[in-house]
Enzyme design. Structure first.
Site, PDB file in Angstrom:
ATOM      1  N   TYR A  90       0.823  -1.219   0.000  1.00 36.61           N
ATOM      2  CA  TYR A  90       0.000   0.000   0.000  1.00 36.61           C
ATOM      3  C   TYR A  90       0.856   1.267   0.000  1.00 36.61           C
ATOM      4  O   TYR A  90       0.446   2.292  -0.519  1.00 36.61           O
ATOM      5  CB  TYR A  90      -0.880   0.035   1.259  1.00 36.61           C
ATOM      6  CG  TYR A  90      -2.229  -0.612   1.111  1.00 36.61           C
ATOM      7  CD1 TYR A  90      -2.350  -1.921   0.684  1.00 36.61           C
ATOM      8  CD2 TYR A  90      -3.397   0.081   1.431  1.00 36.61           C
ATOM      9  CE1 TYR A  90      -3.584  -2.528   0.574  1.00 36.61           C
ATOM     10  CE2 TYR A  90      -4.635  -0.510   1.326  1.00 36.61           C
ATOM     11  CZ  TYR A  90      -4.726  -1.813   0.899  1.00 36.61           C
ATOM     12  OH  TYR A  90      -5.952  -2.405   0.793  1.00 36.61           O
TER      13      TYR A  90
ATOM     14  N   ASP B 261      -3.561 -18.047  -0.114  1.00 33.84           N
ATOM     15  CA  ASP B 261      -4.561 -18.676  -0.996  1.00 33.84           C
ATOM     16  C   ASP B 261      -5.287 -19.787  -0.247  1.00 33.84           C
ATOM     17  O   ASP B 261      -6.516 -19.905  -0.310  1.00 33.84           O
ATOM     18  CB  ASP B 261      -3.918 -19.179  -2.306  1.00 33.84           C
ATOM     19  CG  ASP B 261      -2.612 -19.944  -2.108  1.00 33.84           C
ATOM     20  OD1 ASP B 261      -2.111 -19.985  -0.961  1.00 33.84           O
ATOM     21  OD2 ASP B 261      -2.091 -20.496  -3.096  1.00 33.84           O
TER      22      ASP B 261
ATOM     23  N   LYS C  53       2.555 -15.442   1.972  1.00 35.92           N
ATOM     24  CA  LYS C  53       2.785 -16.143   0.703  1.00 35.92           C
ATOM     25  C   LYS C  53       4.283 -16.420   0.637  1.00 35.92           C
ATOM     26  O   LYS C  53       5.009 -15.967  -0.266  1.00 35.92           O
ATOM     27  CB  LYS C  53       2.295 -15.252  -0.453  1.00 35.92           C
ATOM     28  CG  LYS C  53       2.254 -15.922  -1.802  1.00 35.92           C
ATOM     29  CD  LYS C  53       1.153 -16.958  -1.964  1.00 35.92           C
ATOM     30  CE  LYS C  53       1.305 -17.688  -3.288  1.00 35.92           C
ATOM     31  NZ  LYS C  53       0.395 -18.841  -3.421  1.00 35.92           N
TER      32      LYS C  53
ATOM     33  N   ASP D 265      -6.485  -6.867   4.181  1.00 35.07           N
ATOM     34  CA  ASP D 265      -7.614  -6.174   3.552  1.00 35.07           C
ATOM     35  C   ASP D 265      -8.540  -7.187   2.898  1.00 35.07           C
ATOM     36  O   ASP D 265      -9.761  -7.156   3.079  1.00 35.07           O
ATOM     37  CB  ASP D 265      -7.075  -5.186   2.509  1.00 35.07           C
ATOM     38  CG  ASP D 265      -8.189  -4.443   1.805  1.00 35.07           C
ATOM     39  OD1 ASP D 265      -9.095  -3.953   2.504  1.00 35.07           O
ATOM     40  OD2 ASP D 265      -8.168  -4.363   0.559  1.00 35.07           O
TER      41      ASP D 265
ATOM     42  N   ASP E 195     -12.532  -8.666   4.412  1.00 35.32           N
ATOM     43  CA  ASP E 195     -13.823  -8.580   3.703  1.00 35.32           C
ATOM     44  C   ASP E 195     -14.415  -9.981   3.552  1.00 35.32           C
ATOM     45  O   ASP E 195     -15.608 -10.195   3.724  1.00 35.32           O
ATOM     46  CB  ASP E 195     -13.639  -7.964   2.304  1.00 35.32           C
ATOM     47  CG  ASP E 195     -13.900  -6.458   2.286  1.00 35.32           C
ATOM     48  OD1 ASP E 195     -13.618  -5.812   3.320  1.00 35.32           O
ATOM     49  OD2 ASP E 195     -14.373  -5.937   1.254  1.00 35.32           O
TER      50      ASP E 195
HETATM   51  C1  IPM Z   1     -10.280  -0.947   4.313  1.00 33.82           C
HETATM   52  C2  IPM Z   1     -10.550  -0.313   2.980  1.00 33.82           C
HETATM   53  C3  IPM Z   1      -9.373   0.594   2.630  1.00 33.82           C
HETATM   54  C4  IPM Z   1      -8.149  -0.274   2.509  1.00 33.82           C
HETATM   55  C5  IPM Z   1      -9.586   1.437   1.359  1.00 33.82           C
HETATM   56  C6  IPM Z   1     -10.816   2.297   1.458  1.00 33.82           C
HETATM   57  C7  IPM Z   1      -8.380   2.266   1.049  1.00 33.82           C
HETATM   58  O1  IPM Z   1     -10.785  -1.266   2.014  1.00 33.82           O
HETATM   59  O2  IPM Z   1     -10.083  -0.218   5.306  1.00 33.82           O
HETATM   60  O3  IPM Z   1     -10.296  -2.179   4.382  1.00 33.82           O
HETATM   61  O4  IPM Z   1      -7.904  -0.883   1.453  1.00 33.82           O
HETATM   62  O5  IPM Z   1      -7.393  -0.356   3.482  1.00 33.82           O
HETATM   63 MG    MG Z   2     -10.947  -3.242   2.773  1.00 32.56          MG
END
Ligand code: IPM
Ligand code: MG
Length: 368
Positions: free
Chosen positions: A142, A221, A189, A245, A249
């Site tokens: 990042y 993975d 990884k 990240d 999710d």
């Molecule tokens: C998160 C979000 C952020 C990230 C984005 C909005 C930059 O997806 O906080 O998980 O990728 O860190």
């Molecule tokens: Mg995110």
């Protein structure tokens, strides 16, 4: 206690969910005799509209002076669909994390027995899931050097980690594991990436200081697959910025809705609390967003002030709603509560869980 809280509502549904988070905080203040002073500031697309900068100096200054930061969401489709945009809302959040040194992002994931049916996964596999993801937040791909060639035909994003960056988050992950089921899984990884091998070596060394904690390693993975087929095996997951990240999710699928998950980002000086969901622009202004991720982030915020009873009260209020089947359309497509009704019910419960039972049941029956 008196505390100063920087409130960065941001874009999309951010302002709506933050409003409910503040209702919970105000209810805590009134029940427990605290004073919360809110300092509002712009971030993200709204800040670009107002100042041209997704993280104006004034916002950063407000955050630096605060005891904690409550953050909503950022993002706007007008930037997502424009690869040539030079300024983007997300840059505001990334710069904020970096400037405040928020290196450790903590994302707890637990399923609720009443919401198992919302997940596409089998209830028997997700009942009792209780894990926490420790995601490195201020380094890695990042924040590495970025490059796009003049002719637009090639690009790179450099992924770099230093031992110190791995050590400091690893210590926090092991300490958390000591108070949980004493297991850390490092997701990486290492069969391909040099940075992952550095993580493994460093984390293996740190593990020696926590002999009671079992450390295991999993390629990302495989971890993505294990998260779906056998999520109960995870206690504390420790991982780098981008892998964290992605799998966080993914983990929200277990809980039935992305709107449920809170997070805290811990730094050397201050900490930031935000739901893990994005700005969900399609829902903005409709009062349908799920505020629980934000309200549970408020519980995490209270814990950093050592207000443990207060944090428990917030969680109990949320648990009350879930047990009673009170929720926004993502949780209950048939019995719909608005975002603000959820905030009102949770705040009323916090203010007086006994006296307000009756009042809440009245408002619940009116809503139904
Ligand atoms: C998160 C979000 C952020 C990230 C984005 C909005 C930059 O997806 O906080 O998980 O990728 O860190
Ligand atoms: Mg995110």
């Amino acid at each position: 206690m008196e505390k100063k809280i920087a409130v960065l509502a941001g874009d999309g549904i951010g302002p709506e969910v933050i409003k409910q988070g503040k209702k919970a905080l105000n209810a805590i203040a009134s029940r427990f005799g605290h004073k919360f002073i809110y300092c509002h500031a712009d971030v993200g697309a709204i800040a670009i509209d107002n100042t041209g900068d997704p993280l104006p100096e004034a916002t950063l200054a407000t955050c630096m002076e605060a005891d904690a930061i409550l953050f909503g969401a950022i993002g706007d489709p007008k930037y997502d669909n424009n690869p040539d945009a030079k300024v983007r809302p997300e840059q505001g959040l990334l710069r904020l994390r970096k400037s405040l040194g928020l290196f450790c992002n903590i994302r707890p994931v637990a399923t609720h027995p009443n919401l198992l049916h919302l997940s596409p996964l089998k209830p028997k596999n997700i009942r009792g899931v209780d894990m926490v993801i420790y995601r490195e937040l201020t380094s890695g791909i990042y924040f590495g050097e970025k490059y796009l060639s003049e002719d637009g035909m090639s690009a790179f994003d450099k992924c770099e980690y230093h031992v110190m960056e791995v050590e400091r988050i690893a210590h926090l992950a092991f300490k958390a594991a000591m108070n949980r089921r004493k297991k850390v899984t490092l997701v990486d990884k290492a069969n391909v990436l040099e940075t992952s091998r550095l993580w493994r070596k460093t984390v293996r060394n740190i593990a020696k200081e926590y002999p009671e904690v079992k450390l295991d390693f999993m390629f990302v993975d495989n971890a993505a697959m294990q998260m779906i087929i056998a999520p109960k095996q995870f206690d504390v997951i420790l991982t780098s910025n981008m892998f964290g990240d992605i799998i966080s999710d993914e983990s929200s699928v277990l809980t039935g809705s992305l709107g449920m998950l809170p997070s805290s980002s811990i730094g050397e000086k201050t900490s930031l609390f935000e739901p893990i969901h994005g700005s969900y622009p399609q829902a903005a202004g409709q009062d349908i967003a799920n505020p629980i991720g934000t309200i549970l982030s408020v519980a995490l915020l209270l814990e950093t002030f050592d207000m443990h009873k207060e944090a428990r009260t917030v969680r109990n209020a949320v648990a009350y709603c879930l047990t009673k089947g009170i929720g926004t359309p993502d949780l209950h497509p048939d019995i719909k509560y608005t975002c603000s009704q959820m905030g009102d019910i949770i705040a009323a419960w916090i203010e007086d869980d006994r006296l307000n039972q009756a009042k809440i049941s009245d408002s619940v029956s009116t809503i139904i």
